[in-house]
Design a protein around this motif. Sequence first.
Motif, mmCIF file in Angstrom:
data_model
loop_
_atom_site.group_PDB
_atom_site.id
_atom_site.type_symbol
_atom_site.label_atom_id
_atom_site.label_comp_id
_atom_site.label_asym_id
_atom_site.label_seq_id
_atom_site.Cartn_x
_atom_site.Cartn_y
_atom_site.Cartn_z
ATOM 1 N N THR A 70 99.140 30.861 25.959
ATOM 2 C CA THR A 70 99.018 30.587 27.393
ATOM 3 C C THR A 70 98.003 29.474 27.590
ATOM 4 N N PRO A 71 98.264 28.269 27.051
ATOM 5 C CA PRO A 71 97.301 27.174 27.173
ATOM 6 C C PRO A 71 97.126 26.751 28.625
ATOM 7 N N ARG A 72 95.974 26.202 28.910
ATOM 8 C CA ARG A 72 95.654 25.814 30.275
ATOM 9 C C ARG A 72 96.396 24.553 30.692
ATOM 10 N N ASN A 73 96.779 23.740 29.721
ATOM 11 C CA ASN A 73 97.393 22.460 30.066
ATOM 12 C C ASN A 73 98.864 22.395 29.695
ATOM 13 N N ALA A 74 99.513 23.525 29.538
ATOM 14 C CA ALA A 74 100.932 23.539 29.193
ATOM 15 C C ALA A 74 101.555 24.796 29.791
ATOM 16 N N GLY A 75 102.884 24.810 29.793
ATOM 17 C CA GLY A 75 103.576 25.966 30.338
ATOM 18 C C GLY A 75 103.337 27.195 29.483
ATOM 19 N N ALA A 76 102.981 28.285 30.116
ATOM 20 C CA ALA A 76 102.674 29.510 29.401
ATOM 21 C C ALA A 76 103.956 30.283 29.105
ATOM 22 N N SER A 77 103.948 30.981 27.980
ATOM 23 C CA SER A 77 105.069 31.832 27.626
ATOM 24 C C SER A 77 105.078 33.053 28.537
ATOM 25 N N PRO A 78 106.212 33.361 29.196
ATOM 26 C CA PRO A 78 106.234 34.543 30.063
ATOM 27 C C PRO A 78 106.006 35.840 29.300
ATOM 28 N N VAL A 79 106.501 35.897 28.056
ATOM 29 C CA VAL A 79 106.268 37.102 27.250
ATOM 30 C C VAL A 79 104.778 37.251 26.952
ATOM 31 N N ALA A 80 104.097 36.134 26.647
ATOM 32 C CA ALA A 80 102.657 36.189 26.369
ATOM 33 C C ALA A 80 101.884 36.627 27.605
ATOM 34 N N LEU A 81 102.302 36.161 28.782
ATOM 35 C CA LEU A 81 101.624 36.572 30.013
ATOM 36 C C LEU A 81 101.783 38.062 30.259
ATOM 37 N N GLN A 82 102.977 38.589 30.009
ATOM 38 C CA GLN A 82 103.166 40.037 30.167
ATOM 39 C C GLN A 82 102.327 40.804 29.152
ATOM 40 N N ALA A 83 102.236 40.272 27.929
ATOM 41 C CA ALA A 83 101.407 40.938 26.917
ATOM 42 C C ALA A 83 99.939 40.962 27.340
ATOM 43 N N LEU A 84 99.434 39.837 27.859
ATOM 44 C CA LEU A 84 98.044 39.797 28.312
ATOM 45 C C LEU A 84 97.814 40.784 29.444
ATOM 46 N N GLN A 85 98.796 40.955 30.294
ATOM 47 C CA GLN A 85 98.661 41.924 31.380
ATOM 48 C C GLN A 85 98.493 43.329 30.815
ATOM 49 N N ARG A 86 99.242 43.665 29.792
ATOM 50 C CA ARG A 86 99.128 44.995 29.183
ATOM 51 C C ARG A 86 97.820 45.138 28.419
ATOM 52 N N TRP A 87 97.392 44.078 27.747
ATOM 53 C CA TRP A 87 96.090 44.141 27.079
ATOM 54 C C TRP A 87 94.968 44.307 28.101
ATOM 55 N N ALA A 88 95.106 43.656 29.258
ATOM 56 C CA ALA A 88 94.074 43.776 30.290
ATOM 57 C C ALA A 88 93.949 45.216 30.767
ATOM 58 N N ARG A 89 95.060 45.923 30.889
ATOM 59 C CA ARG A 89 94.997 47.332 31.284
ATOM 60 C C ARG A 89 94.230 48.161 30.259
ATOM 61 N N ILE A 90 94.543 47.914 28.980
ATOM 62 C CA ILE A 90 93.881 48.692 27.919
ATOM 63 C C ILE A 90 92.377 48.454 27.932
ATOM 64 N N TYR A 91 91.958 47.202 28.030
ATOM 65 C CA TYR A 91 90.529 46.897 28.026
ATOM 66 C C TYR A 91 89.866 47.373 29.310
ATOM 67 N N HIS A 92 90.600 47.370 30.406
ATOM 68 C CA HIS A 92 90.038 47.866 31.667
ATOM 69 C C HIS A 92 89.704 49.346 31.552
ATOM 70 N N VAL A 93 90.585 50.108 30.928
ATOM 71 C CA VAL A 93 90.320 51.539 30.735
ATOM 72 C C VAL A 93 89.167 51.729 29.757
ATOM 73 N N GLU A 94 89.157 50.955 28.674
ATOM 74 C CA GLU A 94 88.112 51.096 27.654
ATOM 75 C C GLU A 94 86.730 50.843 28.234
ATOM 76 N N SER A 95 86.627 49.964 29.217
ATOM 77 C CA SER A 95 85.317 49.657 29.798
ATOM 78 C C SER A 95 84.684 50.863 30.481
ATOM 79 N N HIS A 96 85.493 51.853 30.879
ATOM 80 C CA HIS A 96 84.946 53.030 31.560
ATOM 81 C C HIS A 96 84.326 54.026 30.590
ATOM 82 N N PHE A 97 84.510 53.827 29.284
ATOM 83 C CA PHE A 97 83.992 54.779 28.308
ATOM 84 C C PHE A 97 82.618 54.382 27.769
ATOM 85 N N ALA A 98 82.059 53.300 28.264
ATOM 86 C CA ALA A 98 80.751 52.859 27.780
ATOM 87 C C ALA A 98 79.695 53.905 28.122
#
Length: 551
Positions: free
Chosen positions: A384-412
């Motif tokens: 998902t480079p800043r200066n080129a078209g991002a892969s839609p599959v990569a964007l969906q993957a980042l969205q799912r990774w963001a959910r996982i890390y968002h939950v993990e942050s509550h366990f600190a």
Amino acid sequence: MQGVQDLPPIDEHRLPAEAAAVIARMRQRIEQQVGEIERRDQEIERRDREIAWRDMRLEKIQLELARLKRWKFGAKTEAMTAQQRALFAQTLIEDEAALQAQLAELQAKLAPTPHAPKATPRQPRRQALPEHLQRVEHHHEPADTTCANEGCGAPMQRVGEDVSEKLDIIPAQFFVHRHIYGKWACRCCSQRGQGRLRQEPAEPDVIDGGIPASGLVAHTLISRFADHLPYYRQEAINARAGVHTPRSTLAAWAGAGGAALQPLYEAHKRFVLSAAVLHADETPIPLLDPGAGKTKKAFIWAYARSQLDPQPGVIYDFCAGRGAQYPIAFLAGLDPPRAGLPWRGTLVCDRYSGYAPVLDASLHPGRTAAACAAHARRKFEELTPRNAGASPVALQALQRWARIYHVESHFAGMSAEDRREGRQRLSKPLWEELRVWLELERGRVSGGAIGEAINYSLNHWSALTLHLDDGAVPIDNNHIGQQIKPWKLGAKNWLFVGSELAGERAAIVMSLVQSAKLNSRPCKSPTTRINTGVSGRSRMVNSPGMLSTGG
């Protein structure tokens, strides 16, 4: 009306010779056209394969170019861009509401903790100066304290004071320790020829018989390995105070100091290897090769106690290469205090093949591997480079990774058992959803970089999800990456390591310095006092260049 298909078959043998020749020529022409069509179809298929191969190669080259541009010009962080945050904002809001409800249910089972009443909002105030700093008081009183009112003239009374504090600094100053060893003798015994001289033995120091005291040796090491100042810069800094310390002398002091720290390094190694969860990573560092007239590549291997461990610590091992023999030897416990007691536990590392022999269960029982979620996420983030078209599959993957890390942050701050329970209830369903989605997308993509990213996560799934069953295991290996950064900063300043012995000495000092940073506490040492004799009397050092001796 009959069609052509309803006509009876033609017997070519009964046809005139001219008609049979025409039919033969037509058949030959049809066969040639069919052959030409087949050749064209094969050529089209070949060109389609070449185009697909070129498209894949072009995509790979564009990805590499975008990655290089990002490494060179982009921010050195994996934080999402504004566009990515906007894309995930609504989903995160929905997740936030759902997770808050589940977390409230989970936290209700925990022992209640007292909460301090919320303070009322206040205007920002300047942070108070540390209490341990020496205070030098300057009193300002009026020259005349009689009442100035006409017809009064009575003496005024002091009713209070206003105090303001200003921070100041005295540049680093050199001073000299004068050790005076008194000599004592018995006059009576001396007259009888039995006199014995009594004198205190010399105090041990880092460099016996040398000029520098231990404080100056420590300052030289800290300047070199914590502030990353080369010796020629230290030489210039010391020269401003009128003290001549050639860089060769500073190097000799640092060498003696590093050798003196060897026992402490071994003790610290035993402390780090006593942890059940370790981070591990390696980074190249230039090593001077005098015979070739250039530098060659050496490696610093870093091992750290888990970022979730209440007692942090990190240790470095300077090695000539990147082979598996180096971590095997380091974790084998070959030094005498740990002979026969190799390290056992969970090693958080990347998927570099050099770790495979280290974690081989047949050779080293009791060791397990935990993969780094940040490495798996980075495979998609790079698409998902800043200066080129991002892969839609990569964007969906980042969205799912963001959910996982968002939950993990509550366990600190939770205990290992509570963290494990929370991961089982909240994180595990997200990981299962991610796995199903990755398998579905793997069947849809034809390969390329996105296929490699998907295969990386799926091929190492058990190691990536090991932390779900062990609350003491962190989700990623970012902690050790932060401990390696000082080496990269240092290499930019002192450019290379002069020898393998110098690299080992640097690893010793850096291990202790970085571990001290991880366990940093505010300094509360009092004003420096200098011992002046056997009576123990001392004076404060209050002004530059003025040292008082107790008389």
